[in-house]
Write a protein that holds these residues in place. Structure first.
Motif, PDB file in Angstrom:
ATOM      1  N   LYS A 167      89.186  51.074  12.578  1.00  0.00           N
ATOM      2  CA  LYS A 167      89.958  50.964  13.725  1.00  0.00           C
ATOM      3  C   LYS A 167      90.739  52.028  14.311  1.00  0.00           C
ATOM      4  CE  LYS A 167      93.996  49.046  10.755  1.00  0.00           C
ATOM      5  NZ  LYS A 167      94.951  47.701  10.906  1.00  0.00           N
ATOM      6  N   PHE A 168      91.117  51.978  15.517  1.00  0.00           N
ATOM      7  CA  PHE A 168      91.713  53.426  16.022  1.00  0.00           C
ATOM      8  C   PHE A 168      92.158  52.984  17.433  1.00  0.00           C
ATOM      9  CE2 PHE A 168      87.078  53.392  16.778  1.00  0.00           C
ATOM     10  CZ  PHE A 168      87.090  53.555  18.014  1.00  0.00           C
ATOM     11  N   VAL A 169      93.130  53.885  17.727  1.00  0.00           N
ATOM     12  CA  VAL A 169      93.918  53.556  19.134  1.00  0.00           C
ATOM     13  C   VAL A 169      93.709  54.477  20.170  1.00  0.00           C
ATOM     14  CG1 VAL A 169      95.963  53.058  20.297  1.00  0.00           C
ATOM     15  CG2 VAL A 169      95.614  52.249  18.193  1.00  0.00           C
ATOM     16  N   VAL A 170      92.973  54.346  21.521  1.00  0.00           N
ATOM     17  CA  VAL A 170      92.581  55.312  22.431  1.00  0.00           C
ATOM     18  C   VAL A 170      93.514  55.134  23.608  1.00  0.00           C
ATOM     19  CG1 VAL A 170      90.508  56.137  23.766  1.00  0.00           C
ATOM     20  CG2 VAL A 170      90.072  54.828  21.801  1.00  0.00           C
ATOM     21  N   PRO A 171      94.297  56.103  24.147  1.00  0.00           N
ATOM     22  CA  PRO A 171      94.996  56.106  25.019  1.00  0.00           C
ATOM     23  C   PRO A 171      94.293  55.286  26.468  1.00  0.00           C
ATOM     24  CG  PRO A 171      95.002  58.345  24.301  1.00  0.00           C
ATOM     25  CD  PRO A 171      93.839  57.551  23.577  1.00  0.00           C
ATOM     26  N   ALA A 172      95.269  54.568  27.248  1.00  0.00           N
ATOM     27  CA  ALA A 172      94.700  53.932  28.404  1.00  0.00           C
ATOM     28  C   ALA A 172      94.323  54.982  29.493  1.00  0.00           C
ATOM     29  CB  ALA A 172      95.809  53.171  28.806  1.00  0.00           C
ATOM     30  N   VAL A 189     102.445  53.783  20.701  1.00  0.00           N
ATOM     31  CA  VAL A 189     101.042  53.313  20.378  1.00  0.00           C
ATOM     32  C   VAL A 189     100.583  52.244  21.259  1.00  0.00           C
ATOM     33  CG1 VAL A 189     101.995  51.527  18.610  1.00  0.00           C
ATOM     34  CG2 VAL A 189      99.781  52.508  18.356  1.00  0.00           C
ATOM     35  N   LEU A 190     101.464  51.326  22.093  1.00  0.00           N
ATOM     36  CA  LEU A 190     101.104  50.446  22.776  1.00  0.00           C
ATOM     37  C   LEU A 190     100.603  50.860  24.114  1.00  0.00           C
ATOM     38  CD1 LEU A 190     103.521  47.512  22.057  1.00  0.00           C
ATOM     39  CD2 LEU A 190     101.337  48.103  21.054  1.00  0.00           C
ATOM     40  N   LYS A 191     100.597  52.032  24.449  1.00  0.00           N
ATOM     41  CA  LYS A 191     100.182  52.951  25.626  1.00  0.00           C
ATOM     42  C   LYS A 191      98.735  52.905  25.456  1.00  0.00           C
ATOM     43  CE  LYS A 191     102.403  55.405  28.267  1.00  0.00           C
ATOM     44  NZ  LYS A 191     103.347  56.490  28.747  1.00  0.00           N
ATOM     45  N   GLY A 192      98.035  52.543  24.339  1.00  0.00           N
ATOM     46  CA  GLY A 192      96.712  52.625  24.188  1.00  0.00           C
ATOM     47  C   GLY A 192      95.941  51.210  23.799  1.00  0.00           C
ATOM     48  N   GLU A 193      94.779  51.166  23.607  1.00  0.00           N
ATOM     49  CA  GLU A 193      93.973  50.118  23.271  1.00  0.00           C
ATOM     50  C   GLU A 193      93.538  50.162  21.827  1.00  0.00           C
ATOM     51  OE1 GLU A 193      92.146  47.350  26.030  1.00  0.00           O
ATOM     52  OE2 GLU A 193      91.912  48.933  27.429  1.00  0.00           O
ATOM     53  N   VAL A 236      84.020  58.743  15.940  1.00  0.00           N
ATOM     54  CA  VAL A 236      85.806  58.697  15.614  1.00  0.00           C
ATOM     55  C   VAL A 236      85.618  59.621  14.345  1.00  0.00           C
ATOM     56  CG1 VAL A 236      87.614  57.200  15.141  1.00  0.00           C
ATOM     57  CG2 VAL A 236      85.459  56.394  16.328  1.00  0.00           C
ATOM     58  N   SER A 237      86.697  60.600  14.552  1.00  0.00           N
ATOM     59  CA  SER A 237      87.341  61.125  13.443  1.00  0.00           C
ATOM     60  C   SER A 237      88.792  60.748  13.242  1.00  0.00           C
ATOM     61  CB  SER A 237      87.193  62.702  13.686  1.00  0.00           C
ATOM     62  OG  SER A 237      87.940  63.202  14.854  1.00  0.00           O
ATOM     63  N   LYS A 238      89.527  61.459  12.442  1.00  0.00           N
ATOM     64  CA  LYS A 238      90.751  61.243  12.078  1.00  0.00           C
ATOM     65  C   LYS A 238      91.698  61.147  13.126  1.00  0.00           C
ATOM     66  CE  LYS A 238      94.405  62.222   8.532  1.00  0.00           C
ATOM     67  NZ  LYS A 238      95.030  63.117   7.352  1.00  0.00           N
ATOM     68  N   LYS A 239      91.760  62.096  14.094  1.00  0.00           N
ATOM     69  CA  LYS A 239      92.596  62.481  15.305  1.00  0.00           C
ATOM     70  C   LYS A 239      91.990  62.370  16.602  1.00  0.00           C
ATOM     71  CE  LYS A 239      96.232  65.148  12.713  1.00  0.00           C
ATOM     72  NZ  LYS A 239      96.990  66.345  12.874  1.00  0.00           N
ATOM     73  N   HIS A 240      90.588  62.357  16.640  1.00  0.00           N
ATOM     74  CA  HIS A 240      89.819  62.360  17.983  1.00  0.00           C
ATOM     75  C   HIS A 240      88.759  61.285  17.806  1.00  0.00           C
ATOM     76  CE1 HIS A 240      91.977  66.313  17.939  1.00  0.00           C
ATOM     77  NE2 HIS A 240      92.062  66.222  19.336  1.00  0.00           N
ATOM     78  N   VAL A 241      88.388  61.087  19.305  1.00  0.00           N
ATOM     79  CA  VAL A 241      87.324  59.968  19.446  1.00  0.00           C
ATOM     80  C   VAL A 241      86.634  60.842  20.636  1.00  0.00           C
ATOM     81  CG1 VAL A 241      88.465  58.618  20.995  1.00  0.00           C
ATOM     82  CG2 VAL A 241      86.368  57.780  20.165  1.00  0.00           C
ATOM     83  N   LEU A 246      93.311  60.571  19.553  1.00  0.00           N
ATOM     84  CA  LEU A 246      94.053  59.109  19.157  1.00  0.00           C
ATOM     85  C   LEU A 246      95.626  59.075  19.096  1.00  0.00           C
ATOM     86  CD1 LEU A 246      91.317  58.589  16.345  1.00  0.00           C
ATOM     87  CD2 LEU A 246      91.032  57.837  18.593  1.00  0.00           C
ATOM     88  N   ILE A 247      96.056  57.978  19.452  1.00  0.00           N
ATOM     89  CA  ILE A 247      97.259  57.606  19.323  1.00  0.00           C
ATOM     90  C   ILE A 247      97.650  57.133  17.797  1.00  0.00           C
ATOM     91  CG2 ILE A 247      99.263  56.245  20.096  1.00  0.00           C
ATOM     92  CD1 ILE A 247      97.930  55.806  22.692  1.00  0.00           C
TER      93      ILE A 247
END
Length: 369
Positions: free
Chosen positions: A191-196, A154-158, A218-223, A236-237
């Motif tokens: 809040k959501f996490v996007v890959p770097a 999860v930390l490979k994203g922002e 933003v949806s459950k699994k994608h942005v 999303l991560i």
């Protein structure tokens, strides 16, 4: 079916959507770009199942249809064309002719049915907009602090987090933390996490025009990011992002105001003695109105000093030189404030008078001289 496009526009579109194409894959179709021919335009799509990039350019066509061509091959052919326009002609046996001026290629294409389907907007998607140059700066001022290892995926994203109409973009790699705040119009919290990887490609496509915006869905699994004729899709991560809020000190026992460029120059002089094989921390001593920096490696030794406006007790602290340089290079202000609470606790860095950007860097234990 024949399609005529401006060669420069087609080449630029291919290069940009190719950022979402596999260089090598067991499925050949994932090494390709899907070309969707419409009556007056051509839609180009690259999708590696994690990131999708789509754009559309004007064209003249004698029909409509879809096909997939190898991205690298197509880019190289269009680049070499010595003509203003380029023509794509679909012929029999899954072949396509590509010609401009006196040059003509004939290559194979793939069936578009085999190309994966991009995610679509859902009815429950959360949508907000932000200025393109602001989003670009938010990414560039934080993405360098994203983790590079798979220890905690999860930390490979922002983290994108909205509370009280404030968007925070947060990156953490275990040694440093970067946060950038900006006001947005959004009633609610998300809040959501996007890959770097996706954010780096988005940043390259965003414009510097203050009049232009980017819509984020933003949806459950994608942005989905939509801006300036491009649509970028990213998974999303999943996972719980680090609870960073309790890590940020409000004040410091030692506060330092220092010229940003002078500090950068001093650290870069020290970095001459450091490389990937030869690593050593820079020793920083804040005392008597100056910052003294020293570093000793097998290459040599440096002692340097610059003026600093210091409030509070003397402090000696060590840092990885690169980790200290990275945030300083993304800040535009002439001066920065450094807040410290001891030689073994993180340093907080903020631009002087601008709380939109916060950076923490962990110190390195120093050997006794």
């Amino acid at each position: 079916m024949t399609i005529i496009c401006n060669a420069k526009e087609l080449y630029e579109a291919i290069i940009n959507v190719s950022k979402a194409v596999f260089e090598k894959s067991t499925l050949l179709v994932l090494e390709g770009i899907k070309i969707n021919v419409k009556e007056t335009s051509v839609e180009l799509t690259g999708y590696d199942l994690e990131i999708g990039i789509q754009t559309e350019i004007g064209a003249r066509s004698t029909g409509t249809g879809q096909f997939v061509v190898n991205a690298r091959l197509m880019a190289e052919m269009i680049k070499k064309m010595n003509s203003e326009d380029v023509t794509l002609e679909v012929v029999d046996n899954q072949q396509i002719k590509v010609y401009g001026g006196d040059t003509e290629y004939t290559v194979m294409y793939m069936n578009a049915v085999e190309f994966p389907t991009l995610p679509s907007k859902t009815d429950d998607a959360e949508i907000f907009s932000i200025s393109q140059p602001i989003l670009k700066s938010m990414i560039s001022q934080t993405v360098f602090a994203v983790a590079q290892t798979d220890a905690k995926p999860v930390l490979k994203g922002e983290l994108f987090e909205i509370e009280n109409n404030i968007l925070k973009v947060v990156a953490i790699d275990g040694y440093r933390l970067a946060i950038r705040n900006e006001a947005v119009k959004y009633d609610g919290e998300t809040k959501f996490v996007v890959p770097a990887k996706a954010l780096n490609e988005i940043s390259k496509l965003l414009k510097d025009d203050d009049e232009l915006t980017c819509e984020i869905s933003v949806s459950k699994k994608h942005v989905i990011f939509e801006f300036s004729g491009y649509t970028v899709y990213s998974r999303l991560i999943e996972g719980e992002f680090h609870n960073y809020k309790g890590s940020i000190p409000e004040t410091g026992n030692t506060e330092v105001v220092i010229d940003r460029k002078q500090l950068i120059n001093t650290l870069e002089r020290a970095s001459i003695l450091i490389n990937e094989r030869i690593k050593s921390p820079v020793r920083c001593i804040f005392n008597n109105g100056e910052l003294s920096i020293s570093c000793t490696t097998s290459i040599g030794k440096i002692n340097d000093r610059i003026f600093a406006d210091i409030t509070g007790s003397m402090i000696e602290i060590g840092f990885n030189c690169k980790f200290l340089l990275d945030p300083l290079k993304t800040i535009n202000d002439d001066k920065v404030k450094l807040l410290m609470n001891g030689g073994n606790l993180p340093m907080k860095i903020v631009p002087l008078g601008d709380e939109r950007f916060t950076f923490l860097v962990l110190p390195v234990r120093l050997k006794t001289e």
